[in-house]
Design a protein around this motif. Structure first.
Motif, PDB file in Angstrom:
ATOM      1  N   ARG A   1      39.823  42.798  34.133  1.00 36.66           N
ATOM      2  CA  ARG A   1      40.825  43.255  35.078  1.00 36.66           C
ATOM      3  C   ARG A   1      40.741  44.774  35.256  1.00 36.66           C
ATOM      4  O   ARG A   1      40.810  45.295  36.383  1.00 36.66           O
ATOM      5  N   SER A   2      40.604  45.497  34.143  1.00 35.37           N
ATOM      6  CA  SER A   2      40.523  46.960  34.206  1.00 35.37           C
ATOM      7  C   SER A   2      39.291  47.415  34.971  1.00 35.37           C
ATOM      8  O   SER A   2      39.343  48.374  35.755  1.00 35.37           O
ATOM      9  N   ALA A   3      38.158  46.726  34.759  1.00 34.87           N
ATOM     10  CA  ALA A   3      36.935  47.060  35.500  1.00 34.87           C
ATOM     11  C   ALA A   3      37.142  46.860  36.993  1.00 34.87           C
ATOM     12  O   ALA A   3      36.735  47.688  37.820  1.00 34.87           O
ATOM     13  N   TYR A   4      37.792  45.766  37.344  1.00 36.25           N
ATOM     14  CA  TYR A   4      38.066  45.459  38.750  1.00 36.25           C
ATOM     15  C   TYR A   4      38.926  46.556  39.384  1.00 36.25           C
ATOM     16  O   TYR A   4      38.643  47.034  40.485  1.00 36.25           O
ATOM     17  N   LYS A   5      39.993  46.958  38.681  1.00 38.23           N
ATOM     18  CA  LYS A   5      40.883  47.977  39.207  1.00 38.23           C
ATOM     19  C   LYS A   5      40.157  49.317  39.345  1.00 38.23           C
ATOM     20  O   LYS A   5      40.352  50.058  40.317  1.00 38.23           O
ATOM     21  N   THR A   6      39.334  49.656  38.371  1.00 30.40           N
ATOM     22  CA  THR A   6      38.589  50.924  38.415  1.00 30.40           C
ATOM     23  C   THR A   6      37.660  50.973  39.609  1.00 30.40           C
ATOM     24  O   THR A   6      37.603  51.975  40.340  1.00 30.40           O
ATOM     25  N   VAL A   7      36.911  49.893  39.827  1.00 27.59           N
ATOM     26  CA  VAL A   7      35.968  49.857  40.948  1.00 27.59           C
ATOM     27  C   VAL A   7      36.719  49.856  42.278  1.00 27.59           C
ATOM     28  O   VAL A   7      36.304  50.509  43.244  1.00 27.59           O
ATOM     29  N   LYS A   8      37.841  49.135  42.321  1.00 28.42           N
ATOM     30  CA  LYS A   8      38.632  49.106  43.553  1.00 28.42           C
ATOM     31  C   LYS A   8      39.133  50.505  43.906  1.00 28.42           C
ATOM     32  O   LYS A   8      39.095  50.918  45.077  1.00 28.42           O
ATOM     33  N   ASP A   9      39.600  51.245  42.905  1.00 29.59           N
ATOM     34  CA  ASP A   9      40.039  52.622  43.134  1.00 29.59           C
ATOM     35  C   ASP A   9      38.874  53.508  43.571  1.00 29.59           C
ATOM     36  O   ASP A   9      39.041  54.395  44.412  1.00 29.59           O
ATOM     37  N   ASN A  10      37.704  53.277  42.996  1.00 31.14           N
ATOM     38  CA  ASN A  10      36.538  54.088  43.353  1.00 31.14           C
ATOM     39  C   ASN A  10      36.097  53.810  44.786  1.00 31.14           C
ATOM     40  O   ASN A  10      35.631  54.713  45.500  1.00 31.14           O
TER      41      ASN A  10
ATOM     42  N   TYR B   1      29.820  48.545  45.788  1.00 26.84           N
ATOM     43  CA  TYR B   1      29.811  47.161  46.270  1.00 26.84           C
ATOM     44  C   TYR B   1      28.868  46.284  45.463  1.00 26.84           C
ATOM     45  O   TYR B   1      28.972  45.060  45.514  1.00 26.84           O
ATOM     46  N   LYS B   2      28.001  46.910  44.704  1.00 25.02           N
ATOM     47  CA  LYS B   2      27.202  46.119  43.767  1.00 25.02           C
ATOM     48  C   LYS B   2      28.108  45.578  42.669  1.00 25.02           C
ATOM     49  O   LYS B   2      28.116  44.390  42.368  1.00 25.02           O
ATOM     50  N   THR B   3      28.932  46.454  42.082  1.00 22.25           N
ATOM     51  CA  THR B   3      29.836  46.032  41.018  1.00 22.25           C
ATOM     52  C   THR B   3      30.911  45.090  41.546  1.00 22.25           C
ATOM     53  O   THR B   3      31.181  44.045  40.953  1.00 22.25           O
TER      54      THR B   3
END
Length: 494
Positions: free
Chosen positions: A137-146, A157-159
């Motif tokens: 979940r934290s990885a998802y939120k981090t990438v979404k913010d990025n 968009y790879k991640t």
């Protein structure tokens, strides 16, 4: 949800960690390239030493990624509990360094998200389920913010594409967990993001292509497409991690004999960094082909040296079966009992072994021999074994299983007419096959055939039939594949 996520650990997500920086390495200085290739070759101590001697700076914070990749791959392949306790704090330390860097580079959020994603799967593999899911979940939120801060940074968009595929594969009956955690997944969109990156003018295009091919093989069962992609993008000097990926897809594609060749070559190299998992994979390939003496040797090497828990129950059961097929009844009974007493782990292989070992009576080993031969692509062996069966001695359920195995043989040898007829015979006897995967998988395979024949309405009907089954050993897996197939069925717009 953790059960479906665990499914990807050994055969779906981890290979992507291995490939992540491969295209970038081609454009770096020799020192960076040397460190990276050493990591990919799974020479972890040497890689750590090189990283201390050289601080590559071509990619912002690239040294953190390489160091993290080194830790993650070591833990994934070794499953060493003591080593996990030593290394697990590195995740927080590296994220702290990124947050304190005061750098607005898009690589900060990108690498932070990747570190969290990688450790999420390590935590799941070592049984820390809640922590692992929270890290996802934290990885998802981090990438979404990025993505919000740096929408032009295509590596986001790879991640995100990979996370979309993972979450999109969660069965409908478990999607409420995603909703609670604020996570969204869509396999079609995830694939589209990865394919867009694969076509973009970026060094990561080849890596994105390889990820897409893995998804095609493991989720859509389009193995030949995946193998063609691998062949077109193969390096001349494969690292141990590249051998691992190639072997996995070859075995998934029913080409165990080809997998055995490259695994044996890797094991024969005078190197100390070949993972023990290669011993298990080679044993599997040999076992499927009926080479029971050689298979036993490699299974026993894995059992005696592996420091983790996964595949040990399955390996001991397979050693027992080798002895059975070799006519060694006393040692068969001893190894079978050892397998029963072995504590199983989270791998699908161990769960399958547990079901066989706890069935209350010995399985029909001839039918298992046919099944494994088909899995490995040893179709002549499977046909020969089927022809030698005494059908009069089989139970009703076993007779239907033989019909299913014949359907698989016709399907895998491209005789779709015969395959469809036999699959139909299997599903017409669904009531006599309670809580087995034969009928739902027959529907799934019929769906794939109809997709191949461009008969989309029929394919849709069959895929929906898979979802109607309430209980069987592979429900999560088959439901996910059916759901993904449905989501891509009309992707062409027809």
């Amino acid at each position: 949800m953790h059960r479906i996520i665990n499914k990807w650990i050994g055969v779906f997500v981890y290979p992507f960690f291995i490939l992540f920086f491969s295209p970038v390495a081609q454009t770096q200085e020799a020192d960076f390239d040397s460190i990276y290739k050493t990591t990919l070759d799974l020479a972890f101590k040497k890689s750590s030493l090189l990283l201390k001697q050289t601080q590559p700076n071509d990619i912002p914070f690239g040294e953190l990624y390489i160091a993290n990749l080194n830790d993650v791959l070591e833990l994934i392949f070794s499953e060493n509990e003591a080593r996990y306790e030593q290394l697990k704090q590195n995740e927080a330390n590296r994220i702290r360094l990124l947050k304190n860097a005061g750098d607005n580079s898009p690589y900060v959020g990108f690498i932070e998200g990747e570190i969290k994603l990688q450790w999420a799967f390590v935590k799941l593999k070592f049984g820390n389920t809640l922590s692992g899911v929270w890290s996802l979940r934290s990885a998802y939120k981090t990438v979404k913010d990025n993505i919000k801060a740096h929408p032009e940074f295509t590596l986001n968009y790879k991640t995100m594409g990979l996370l979309q595929v993972i979450f999109g594969a969660v069965p409908d009956n478990q999607r409420w967990i995603l909703n609670i955690l604020g996570l969204e997944g869509d396999v079609k969109n995830g694939l589209a993001q990865l394919k867009t990156l694969a076509e973009a003018p970026t060094p990561f295009a080849i890596e994105a292509t390889l990820i897409s091919s893995m998804i095609e093989s493991y989720l859509l069962e389009e193995h030949e497409v995946a193998l063609t992609t691998l062949k077109n993008n193969a390096s001349t000097d494969k690292t141990m991690s590249e051998v691992y990926i190639t072997a996995l897809i070859l075995m998934k594609a029913h080409k165990a004999q080809e997998a055995a060749i490259i695994l044996r070559e890797a094991l024969d190299k005078p190197a100390t960094n070949t993972p023990l998992l290669f011993e298990y994979l080679l044993a599997e390939a040999l076992f499927q082909g009926g080479n029971y003496g050689q298979a036993k040797t490699h299974y026993l090497t894995y059992i005696s040296q592996f420091q983790g828990r996964n595949q040990l129950k399955d390996s001991r059961m397979k050693v027992a079966m080798c002895e059975y097929f070799l006519g060694k009844n006393a040692s068969f009974k001893r190894y079978w009992e050892e397998a029963i007493q072995t504590t199983g782990a989270t791998s699908e292989a161990d769960k399958n072994a547990e079901a066989l070992l706890q069935a209350g009576s010995l399985p029909n080993f001839k039918l298992l021999q046919i099944r494994y031969a088909i899995d490995g692509g040893y179709y002549k062996l499977a046909n020969r074994t089927i022809s030698r069966l005494d059908l009069a001695t089989l139970t009703s359920a076993e007779t239907h299983e033989v019909t299913y195995r014949k359907a698989r043989l016709f399907h895998l040898t491209n005789d779709y007419e015969q395959a469809l007829a036999l699959y139909e015979e299997v599903v017409s006897n669904t009531e006599q096959l309670p809580e087995t995967y034969l009928a739902p998988n027959a529907y799934l395979q019929m769906g794939y055939i109809k997709m191949e024949l461009n008969e989309k309405k029929a394919a849709e009907l069959y895929f929906k039939k898979v979802l109607e089954f309430k209980k069987h050993p592979y429900k999560n897996s088959l439901d996910s594949k059916a759901k993904i197939a449905l989501s891509t069925l009309y992707a062409s717009g027809d």
